[in-house]
Design a protein around this motif. Sequence first.
Motif, mmCIF file in Angstrom:
data_model
loop_
_atom_site.group_PDB
_atom_site.id
_atom_site.type_symbol
_atom_site.label_atom_id
_atom_site.label_comp_id
_atom_site.label_asym_id
_atom_site.label_seq_id
_atom_site.Cartn_x
_atom_site.Cartn_y
_atom_site.Cartn_z
ATOM 1 N N GLY A 254 43.974 -37.549 25.115
ATOM 2 C CA GLY A 254 45.045 -38.533 25.081
ATOM 3 C C GLY A 254 45.569 -38.885 26.461
ATOM 4 O O GLY A 254 45.267 -38.221 27.457
ATOM 5 N N ASP A 255 46.376 -39.924 26.501
ATOM 6 C CA ASP A 255 46.856 -40.453 27.777
ATOM 7 C C ASP A 255 47.864 -39.557 28.479
ATOM 8 O O ASP A 255 48.065 -39.664 29.686
ATOM 9 N N GLY A 256 48.526 -38.688 27.746
ATOM 10 C CA GLY A 256 49.582 -37.889 28.356
ATOM 11 C C GLY A 256 49.106 -36.728 29.190
ATOM 12 O O GLY A 256 49.888 -36.140 29.949
ATOM 13 N N VAL A 257 47.836 -36.376 29.082
ATOM 14 C CA VAL A 257 47.297 -35.209 29.787
ATOM 15 C C VAL A 257 46.630 -35.654 31.086
ATOM 16 O O VAL A 257 45.811 -36.575 31.096
ATOM 17 N N ALA A 258 46.985 -35.012 32.193
ATOM 18 C CA ALA A 258 46.385 -35.320 33.489
ATOM 19 C C ALA A 258 44.967 -34.749 33.554
ATOM 20 O O ALA A 258 44.686 -33.690 32.981
ATOM 21 N N ILE A 259 44.087 -35.457 34.249
ATOM 22 C CA ILE A 259 42.680 -35.051 34.346
ATOM 23 C C ILE A 259 42.243 -35.112 35.802
ATOM 24 O O ILE A 259 42.469 -36.120 36.482
ATOM 25 N N ALA A 260 41.614 -34.046 36.271
ATOM 26 C CA ALA A 260 41.062 -34.010 37.625
ATOM 27 C C ALA A 260 39.576 -33.723 37.549
ATOM 28 O O ALA A 260 39.111 -32.954 36.694
ATOM 29 N N SER A 261 38.815 -34.334 38.441
ATOM 30 C CA SER A 261 37.368 -34.113 38.497
ATOM 31 C C SER A 261 37.041 -33.091 39.577
ATOM 32 O O SER A 261 37.914 -32.639 40.323
ATOM 33 N N ALA A 262 35.761 -32.774 39.671
ATOM 34 C CA ALA A 262 35.279 -31.891 40.737
ATOM 35 C C ALA A 262 34.557 -32.707 41.801
ATOM 36 O O ALA A 262 33.561 -32.253 42.373
ATOM 37 N N ALA A 263 35.038 -33.897 42.048
ATOM 38 C CA ALA A 263 34.426 -34.770 43.056
ATOM 39 C C ALA A 263 34.306 -34.024 44.384
ATOM 40 O O ALA A 263 35.242 -33.361 44.830
ATOM 41 N N GLY A 264 33.149 -34.140 44.996
ATOM 42 C CA GLY A 264 32.885 -33.468 46.271
ATOM 43 C C GLY A 264 32.106 -32.184 46.119
ATOM 44 O O GLY A 264 31.291 -31.838 46.985
ATOM 45 N N VAL A 265 32.324 -31.480 45.007
ATOM 46 C CA VAL A 265 31.641 -30.207 44.801
ATOM 47 C C VAL A 265 30.127 -30.399 44.689
ATOM 48 O O VAL A 265 29.337 -29.606 45.213
ATOM 49 N N HIS A 266 29.721 -31.475 44.015
ATOM 50 C CA HIS A 266 28.308 -31.694 43.740
ATOM 51 C C HIS A 266 27.649 -32.702 44.680
ATOM 52 O O HIS A 266 26.462 -33.005 44.523
ATOM 53 N N ALA A 267 28.399 -33.222 45.636
ATOM 54 C CA ALA A 267 27.903 -34.343 46.436
ATOM 55 C C ALA A 267 26.637 -33.986 47.214
ATOM 56 O O ALA A 267 25.643 -34.711 47.169
ATOM 57 N N ALA A 268 26.658 -32.891 47.938
ATOM 58 C CA ALA A 268 25.507 -32.536 48.772
ATOM 59 C C ALA A 268 24.272 -32.264 47.923
ATOM 60 O O ALA A 268 23.175 -32.756 48.215
ATOM 61 N N SER A 269 24.442 -31.498 46.842
ATOM 62 C CA SER A 269 23.298 -31.141 46.015
ATOM 63 C C SER A 269 22.697 -32.354 45.317
ATOM 64 O O SER A 269 21.470 -32.497 45.233
ATOM 65 N N THR A 270 23.559 -33.226 44.800
ATOM 66 C CA THR A 270 23.052 -34.404 44.099
ATOM 67 C C THR A 270 22.374 -35.363 45.067
ATOM 68 O O THR A 270 21.346 -35.971 44.747
ATOM 69 N N ALA A 271 22.935 -35.482 46.273
ATOM 70 C CA ALA A 271 22.305 -36.336 47.284
ATOM 71 C C ALA A 271 20.939 -35.783 47.672
ATOM 72 O O ALA A 271 19.978 -36.544 47.859
ATOM 73 N N HIS B 86 18.587 -32.887 34.409
ATOM 74 C CA HIS B 86 20.007 -32.981 34.771
ATOM 75 C C HIS B 86 20.446 -31.763 35.602
ATOM 76 O O HIS B 86 21.351 -31.021 35.233
ATOM 77 N N VAL B 87 19.812 -31.608 36.745
ATOM 78 C CA VAL B 87 20.084 -30.461 37.614
ATOM 79 C C VAL B 87 20.670 -30.888 38.963
ATOM 80 O O VAL B 87 20.708 -30.087 39.895
ATOM 81 N N GLY B 88 21.141 -32.127 39.042
ATOM 82 C CA GLY B 88 21.591 -32.654 40.332
ATOM 83 C C GLY B 88 22.588 -31.773 41.067
ATOM 84 O O GLY B 88 22.457 -31.528 42.262
ATOM 85 N N GLY B 89 23.603 -31.282 40.349
ATOM 86 C CA GLY B 89 24.629 -30.495 41.021
ATOM 87 C C GLY B 89 24.508 -29.009 40.808
ATOM 88 O O GLY B 89 25.298 -28.232 41.359
ATOM 89 N N ASP B 90 23.558 -28.583 40.009
ATOM 90 C CA ASP B 90 23.467 -27.173 39.635
ATOM 91 C C ASP B 90 22.560 -26.429 40.605
ATOM 92 O O ASP B 90 21.400 -26.152 40.323
#
Length: 319
Positions: free
Chosen positions: A89-106, A279-283
């Motif tokens: 729902g809209d009332g709950v704040a959501i944060a991603s892990a942006a940056g954590v997977h950047a190097a591995s996925t690249a 689907h192993v880009g960031g793992d």
Amino acid sequence: MSPSAAAIKTITFPDRDLLEAVGPLPAGIRGAVWDFAAAPDGLDVADVDGVVLPYLNAGAVLGALSRAGNLKFVQAQTTGVDGIREAVGDGVAIASAAGVHAASTAELAVGLVLASLRGIDTAVRDQLEGRWRHERRASLADRRVLLVGVGGIGAEIAKRLLPFEVELTRVGTQARDDDEGHVHGADELVQLAGATDVMIVITPLTDATRGLINAEVLAALPDGALVVNVARGAVVDSDALTAEVVSGRLKCAIDVFDPEPIPADHPLWKAENALITPHVGGDTSAFEPRIVRLLQRQLEALSNGNEPQNLVHPGRIWG
């Protein structure tokens, strides 16, 4: 509601190993384990303010979040957060892990390009049959690369492409200029595709990007062009991509697909011009230390009533 009036006091982790790796937790923050298969360990679900989702198969547990009636904050361990807002729902704040997977996925994006262009996948198959087959292959050098997505991972891919001396064209949501030059808009994709040797897709999955790489865009690519998808499977029209690849007109190197896992009888598995990773880009080995550092920063911010990093939806607290 101010952040201090709605501070996150209790946050759960999907497993004890992650909880212990992130600890000791900041003063005022209580941690517990909730694997979503049962009730939180030693904790009433009504007391849960915040949740760290599991890294793998997070979508499978989203339905359980409805049991946390006082939930205020969800932290993903992935860059993508598709499906979370619909679940909480809209009332709950959501944060991603942006940056954590950047190097591995690249790394994987560039690796898939090189493996496909240079025929490494073909060489592996030949090796199993003891076959020595010399042939001239395309080089990444001088290729016309269309990078669809200019966020954090897109920027890391662009940096890694520079030493390969490619002709790089970048595409974002809207046309604009930044410190690296011009960014074309998504409405130019069909036109740009016509002058592309390699298309790399790394845009987030949203309502606007679902099916963005559609049959028209794929049809505009020249014969023999390579499509690399390290974003989300649904950003590319699966049926249209399959038809182009199975026909032999296009090549693909994909880490994601819609649906996942790809069904065992899907024709892409047997297409000689398809390269598929599960689907192993960031793992990778880089994931654990980077997610631990991010979670430590997030908890420190929450304990002080501050806004966490990578907030993709503010909810009631930071809205």
